[in-house]
Design a protein around this motif. Structure first.
Motif, PDB file in Angstrom:
ATOM      1  N   TYR A   5       0.806  -1.236  -0.121  1.00 15.56           N
ATOM      2  CA  TYR A   5      -0.091   0.009   0.045  1.00 15.56           C
ATOM      3  C   TYR A   5       0.945   1.297  -0.125  1.00 15.56           C
ATOM      4  O   TYR A   5       1.881   1.086   0.592  1.00 15.56           O
ATOM      5  CB  TYR A   5      -0.809   0.026   1.170  1.00 15.56           C
ATOM      6  N   CYS A  34       2.736  11.717   0.799  1.00 17.86           N
ATOM      7  CA  CYS A  34       2.404  10.512   0.643  1.00 17.86           C
ATOM      8  C   CYS A  34       3.842   9.637   0.307  1.00 17.86           C
ATOM      9  O   CYS A  34       4.545  10.288  -0.038  1.00 17.86           O
ATOM     10  CB  CYS A  34       1.237  10.095  -0.363  1.00 17.86           C
ATOM     11  N   ALA A  71      -3.924   7.441   5.632  1.00 16.79           N
ATOM     12  CA  ALA A  71      -4.979   6.732   4.743  1.00 16.79           C
ATOM     13  C   ALA A  71      -4.122   5.740   3.954  1.00 16.79           C
ATOM     14  O   ALA A  71      -2.869   6.133   3.339  1.00 16.79           O
ATOM     15  CB  ALA A  71      -5.582   7.547   3.914  1.00 16.79           C
ATOM     16  N   ASP A  92      -3.671   3.406   0.530  1.00 18.15           N
ATOM     17  CA  ASP A  92      -3.902   3.570  -0.878  1.00 18.15           C
ATOM     18  C   ASP A  92      -3.716   2.180  -1.829  1.00 18.15           C
ATOM     19  O   ASP A  92      -2.531   1.766  -1.524  1.00 18.15           O
ATOM     20  CB  ASP A  92      -3.132   4.577  -1.730  1.00 18.15           C
ATOM     21  N   GLY A 127      -0.105   5.764  -4.443  1.00 21.40           N
ATOM     22  CA  GLY A 127      -0.198   7.146  -3.626  1.00 21.40           C
ATOM     23  C   GLY A 127      -0.699   8.514  -4.358  1.00 21.40           C
ATOM     24  O   GLY A 127      -0.293   8.634  -5.693  1.00 21.40           O
ATOM     25  N   GLU A 183      -7.419  13.140  -2.589  1.00 20.76           N
ATOM     26  CA  GLU A 183      -8.264  11.883  -1.815  1.00 20.76           C
ATOM     27  C   GLU A 183      -8.933  11.442  -3.075  1.00 20.76           C
ATOM     28  O   GLU A 183      -9.364  12.019  -4.131  1.00 20.76           O
ATOM     29  CB  GLU A 183      -9.259  12.593  -1.010  1.00 20.76           C
ATOM     30  N   TYR A 242      -8.041   5.531  -1.874  1.00 27.00           N
ATOM     31  CA  TYR A 242      -7.681   5.524  -0.538  1.00 27.00           C
ATOM     32  C   TYR A 242      -8.842   4.474   0.267  1.00 27.00           C
ATOM     33  O   TYR A 242      -9.792   5.198   0.657  1.00 27.00           O
ATOM     34  CB  TYR A 242      -7.400   6.824   0.383  1.00 27.00           C
ATOM     35  N   TRP A 264      -8.764   4.543   6.347  1.00 26.40           N
ATOM     36  CA  TRP A 264      -8.416   5.838   7.212  1.00 26.40           C
ATOM     37  C   TRP A 264      -8.445   5.577   8.274  1.00 26.40           C
ATOM     38  O   TRP A 264      -9.060   5.056   9.179  1.00 26.40           O
ATOM     39  CB  TRP A 264      -9.619   6.718   6.799  1.00 26.40           C
TER      40      TRP A 264
END
Length: 124
Positions: free
Chosen positions: A32, A50, A96, A98, A103, A107, A111, A114
């Motif tokens: 992720y 990110c 969050a 992804d 990344g 938003e 994602y 959270w």
């Protein structure tokens, strides 16, 4: 149970530092990307930083050279080191996950998970 938990927020004086942690349970972060977002009172939530699954890092201009994102897959945790904090950094910070691994500072449905957020207050 899939869960992301942020920690490390608090009250700090301008110029100070904090390190936020984003710990995952119920899944492994290896594949992720993790994004850090923040929401200040009366403002929309914005992407801060990110880190992709292969370690690529991205920052919004306002935090470049002050914030550093990193990941420790062995600990299933992503960190956000925040230095030279300013009052305008005051916000609730969220992490969050992804699932695409790429990344983004935006938003979107990628994602999938959270955290609940941690408050950062920069004030003298």
């Amino acid at each position: 149970q899939v869960q992301l938990v942020e920690s490390g927020g608090g009250l700090v004086q301008p110029g100070g530092s904090l390190r936020l942690s984003c710990s995952a349970s119920g899944f492994t972060l290896d594949d992720y990307a993790i994004g850090w977002f923040r929401q200040a009172p009366g403002k929309e939530r914005e992407g801060v930083s990110c880190i992709s699954s292969n370690g690529g890092t991205y920052y919004v201009d306002s935090v470049k050279a002050r914030f550093t994102i990193s990941r420790d897959n062995a600990k299933n945790t992503v960190y956000l080191q925040m230095n030279s904090l300013k009052p305008e950094d005051t916000a609730v910070y969220y992490c969050a996950a992804d699932r695409t691994g790429w990344g983004s500072l935006t938003e979107g449905p990628n994602y999938a998970y959270w955290g609940q957020g941690t408050q950062v207050t920069v004030s003298s």
